[in-house]
Design a protein around this motif. Structure first.
Motif, PDB file in Angstrom:
ATOM      1  N   ARG A 178      22.068 -34.888  56.479  1.00 39.17           N
ATOM      2  CA  ARG A 178      21.882 -35.514  57.793  1.00 39.17           C
ATOM      3  C   ARG A 178      20.702 -36.483  57.750  1.00 39.17           C
ATOM      4  O   ARG A 178      19.619 -36.119  57.286  1.00 39.17           O
ATOM      5  N   ASN A 191      17.413 -38.056  58.755  1.00 37.92           N
ATOM      6  CA  ASN A 191      16.328 -37.365  59.446  1.00 37.92           C
ATOM      7  C   ASN A 191      16.123 -37.834  60.882  1.00 37.92           C
ATOM      8  O   ASN A 191      15.670 -37.068  61.738  1.00 37.92           O
ATOM      9  N   HIS A 192      16.422 -39.107  61.162  1.00 36.33           N
ATOM     10  CA  HIS A 192      16.140 -39.636  62.490  1.00 36.33           C
ATOM     11  C   HIS A 192      17.247 -39.354  63.501  1.00 36.33           C
ATOM     12  O   HIS A 192      17.112 -39.682  64.690  1.00 36.33           O
ATOM     13  N   PHE A 242      17.712 -30.908  65.505  1.00 40.90           N
ATOM     14  CA  PHE A 242      17.285 -31.767  64.407  1.00 40.90           C
ATOM     15  C   PHE A 242      17.339 -31.013  63.078  1.00 40.90           C
ATOM     16  O   PHE A 242      16.883 -31.515  62.060  1.00 40.90           O
ATOM     17  N   ASN A 301      20.181 -28.753  60.550  1.00 41.66           N
ATOM     18  CA  ASN A 301      21.492 -29.139  60.050  1.00 41.66           C
ATOM     19  C   ASN A 301      22.557 -28.081  60.327  1.00 41.66           C
ATOM     20  O   ASN A 301      23.634 -28.107  59.721  1.00 41.66           O
TER      21      ASN A 301
END
Length: 607
Positions: free
Chosen positions: A527, A529-530, A586, A588
Motif C-alpha cells: 500500500r 504510504n500516503h 493507514f 494494511n
C-alpha cells in the motif's frame, strides 16, 4: 496507447479508427442513403398461406387468461393516453418519437443518423428516446387484449404506422443503434403474428410495415461489423439473432435466405465468444446476462419450430448460463445481485413479475432446454468469469473476482453481495445512468459504489472516456474450501497500477454454516504510504434492525465506521440516497464481522 492496444486489441482499434473516418468524411451517409430501397408490395394473404411459426406467438407461449391483472389494466390506460413507463419506474407523457421526456430536448428527425451524437449534455440520455421506440409496450397492449378480451389492434398498428411515418429511412435518432432497430423489428413481428387475421391489419398496412422491417434489417446487416468488432456484447447477440429470425419469418424478402444463413453463423460465433465455458458472461452484468438468456430462448424455440438445429455450443452455453444465474438467485424473491451494468433492458415482458425477478426468463429457458428443475449447489465456483457463491439456510454469499480478457465495465473486483431471508443485506449500488455528470459516472461505475476496498479516492483501474477503463486487472486468483463448520474464499488481484506494480488486494471471506455470520478480512500488500485503505459497505435500509457490523485493524484495535454519501439505483435513471459505511486504516489490514444481533466471536485470521 500501447496499454490500450494491449487491452482492446488491434482489430478493435483499426475498426474504430475506420469508423471515425467514415463518420467525419460522410462516407456513412453514402453507405446508408436516406432514399432507401424500392418499396415492393408484400401480400398479406400470401404470407398467411406460408403458415410461418414465430416463437413468441401467444398460442405457443401458452398464455392463460387472467382478468385479475389490475396493474396491467392501469398500464394500458396510460399507454392509450401516450404515457409510457420508462425503465420500469417512471411514467412520462410523450406523444412523439424524438423527444427526451426528462428534459424536453427534441432531436431533428431529418438529420442523418450518423450526424447525431449519442453523448450530448444538451440532449441528455438518448436512451429516453430509444426506450419508447423499442416498442416493448406492445406486450402490455397485446396481453391486455388476451386477458381482458378487448381488441387492441387499432392502438397497436396506429403506433407502428405513426413510427414509420415520423422516422424516415436512416434519419433521426432511432436509426443510430442496430440493437434498438433489431428489438423494434422483433416486437413488431410479435404484433403481426398476434393480429395476423385481424381486419385492422389491411393488405396495404401489412405491406407498409414489411417494407419498413426490410429497410431496418438492411441497416442492421450493413452495420453489423460495428457491433461485432467494436461493441461485441449483447448488441451483437441481438442483431445477429434478429437477422436469423426475420429471415425465417418473412421469406418474401430477397435477402431472407442470406439473413438466415449469416445470422445463424454469426449468432453461434457470438455465443461461443461471449458466454464462457462455465456459463458466465463477458459483460459481467446480471441484467445483460438475462438479455442473453431471452435471446437464447427465442433462438432455441425458433430453430425447433422450423426443424433446425443450432451448433451444440449454443445449447451448452444456454444450459451453463442457466446454471450460473440460478446459482446467484435468491430463492425468496427471484432477484439476483444488482451487479454490473443495468440499463433496464427486459426485451419481451410477458408477465407481471417485478423487473428484478429473473424467474420468468430462467423458467422459459429451462422449458426450451427441457430441464425440469435446477437446484443450485451449496458451493458454486465459476473460475472463467470469476465468481464464488455460498448458499445455506436461506442465505447467499456472492463474491466477484477475476482478471479481464474482455472490456471491463465497472471497477468492482472483490465486491461482496450478501443475502439472507430474501433481503439483500449488503448490496451493489447499481448503474444509475450512462450519460450523466462525471460525479455520478465515477461513483456508480467505480469502486466507490461496491462492497470492496479503495485506496484513498482511487478506483482499482483508471477510468477512461465513456465505457472505457485503462490498466485492466490482469492478475487475479482465488481458492475456496469448506469444512463441517464453514465456507471460505481466498481471492486476490493486482491493481491500482496508477501507483505502480505489485499492489495487491487480498480478501478472505468466511461464512459460518447454518448461522448468519460472516467474517471478512482485507489486506493490501505494498500500500502506498500516503493513501489509506477504505473498506466500503452498502447495507440494506433495514440492516441495523437485524444485524451488526464491527471491524478492527491488524493490531486488534476497534475501527469505527464513518457514514458517507451513498446512493442506490435499483432501476436505470433512478437513484436514492442510502447509508454507505466506510472503515478506514493507514495500516494494511481490516477485519470485519457481519452477523445477526447476537454475541460476536472471531475464529479466523490471515495466516
Amino acid at each position: 496507447m500501447i496499454r490500450f492496444l494491449g487491452d482492446m486489441g488491434l482489430r478493435y482499434a483499426l475498426f474504430r479508427f475506420w469508423h471515425e473516418i467514415q463518420v467525419r468524411t460522410g462516407l456513412l451517409i453514402l453507405r446508408f442513403p436516406v432514399s432507401g430501397k424500392n418499396s415492393p408490395h408484400f401480400s398479406k394473404d400470401e404470407w398467411l398461406r406460408q403458415s410461418i411459426h414465430f416463437a413468441l406467438g401467444p398460442a405457443l407461449l401458452n398464455l392463460e387468461r387472467n382478468p385479475a391483472f389490475q396493474g396491467l389494466h392501469e398500464r394500458v390506460e396510460h399507454i392509450q393516453q401516450n404515457r409510457f413507463l420508462f425503465f420500469h419506474d417512471k411514467w412520462h407523457a410523450v406523444s412523439d418519437w424524438h423527444t427526451n421526456p426528462e428534459n424536453g430536448f427534441t432531436y431533428n428527425k431529418t438529420t442523418h443518423w450518423s450526424r447525431i451524437p449519442t453523448l450530448s449534455r444538451q440532449a441528455g440520455d438518448i436512451k429516453y428516446v430509444w426506450e419508447k421506440s423499442r416498442f416493448c409496450f406492445l406486450y402490455d397492449l397485446i396481453r391486455f387484449d388476451l386477458h381482458f378480451q378487448v381488441d387492441q389492434s387499432g392502438v397497436v398498428f396506429s403506433f407502428i404506422n405513426d413510427w414509420i411515418e415520423k422516422n424516415p429511412v436512416n434519419r433521426g435518432p432511432n436509426w443510430i443503434c442496430g440493437q434498438e432497430i433489431a428489438l423494434r423489428v422483433l416486437n413488431w413481428t410479435f404484433a403481426l403474428h398476434y393480429y395476423k387475421r385481424s381486419d385492422t391489419l389491411t393488405d396495404e398496412l401489412f405491406s407498409k410495415i414489411l417494407n419498413s422491417i426490410r429497410q431496418q434489417m438492411l441497416h442492421v446487416e450493413q452495420n453489423i461489423n460495428f457491433s461485432r468488432a467494436v461493441v461485441r456484447n449483447n448488441h451483437a447477440l441481438t442483431e445477429t439473432l434478429a437477422l436469423y429470425v426475420i429471415g425465417w419469418c418473412f421469406p418474401v424478402f430477397p435477402e431472407s435466405s442470406r439473413w438466415k444463413q449469416k445470422g445463424k453463423q454469426w449468432f453461434e460465433q457470438e455465443i461461443a465468444y461471449q458466454i464462457y465455458d462455465d456459463g458466465t458472461f463477458l459483460q459481467f452484468s446480471m441484467n445483460y446476462h438475462r438479455v442473453a438468456v431471452q435471446l437464447l430462448t427465442l433462438a432455441i424455440d425458433m430453430a425447433r419450430l422450423n426443424e433446425e438445429k443450432w451448433n451444440d455450443v449454443v445449447y451448452e452455453r444456454a444450459e451453463k448460463s442457466l446454471h450460473f444465474l440460478r446459482s446467484c438467485q435468491d430463492n425468496v424473491t427471484g432477484w439476483l445481485p444488482n451487479y454490473g451494468n443495468n440499463d433496464g433492458a427486459l426485451f419481451f415482458p410477458l408477465t407481471e413479475q417485478h423487473f428484478r425477478d429473473f424467474r420468468p426468463q430462467l423458467e422459459a429457458l429451462s422449458r426450451s432446454l427441457q430441464i425440469m428443475e435446477l437446484r443450485p449447489a451449496p458451493l458454486s465456483v465459476f473460475k472463467n468469469g470469476g465468481y464464488y457463491i455460498f448458499r445455506d439456510e436461506n442465505t447467499m454469499t456472492f463474491l466477484r473476482w477475476g482478471a479481464y480478457k474482455a472490456r471491463p465495465f465497472q471497477a468492482d473486483n472483490l465486491h461482496l453481495d450478501i443475502w439472507a431471508n430474501g433481503m439483500n443485506i449488503m448490496r451493489d449500488a447499481g448503474s444509475y445512468c450512462y450519460n450523466t455528470d462525471e460525479k455520478w459516472t465515477k461513483y456508480f461505475s467505480g469502486t466507490a459504489s461496491h462492497n470492496t476496498v479503495m485506496l484513498g479516492d482511487f478506483d482499482q483501474m483508471k477510468k477512461g472516456p465513456r465505457f472505457m477503463w485503462y490498466n485492466w486487472i490482469k492478475n487475479a486468483k482465488g481458492a475456496v474450501k469448506q469444512d463441517t463448520d464453514s465456507f471460505q474464499i481466498d481471492a486476490e488481484f493486482e491493481g491500482f497500477y496508477q501507483f505502480g506494480k505489485g499492489i495487491k488486494h487480498c480478501r478472505r471471506v468466511v461464512k459460518l454454516k447454518n448461522t448468519q455470520h460472516w467474517i471478512v478480512e482485507d489486506r493490501i500488500d505494498n500500500r502506498p504510504n500516503h493513501l489509506p485503505m477504505h473498506q466500503i459497505w452498502h447495507p440494506h435500509p433495514e440492516f441495523f434492525e437485524h444485524y451488526q457490523i464491527m471491524a478492527e485493524d491488524n493490531e486488534g484495535s476497534k475501527l469505527d465506521y464513518i457514514e458517507t454519501e451513498g446512493w442506490y439505483s435499483e432501476t436505470y435513471m433512478k437513484k436514492v440516497a442510502c447509508r454507505r459505511l466506510v472503515f478506514s486504516s493507514f495500516g494494511n489490514y481490516i477485519k470485519t464481522i457481519i452477523k445477526e444481533k447476537q454475541s460476536l466471536q472471531s475464529p479466523c485470521t490471515f495466516s
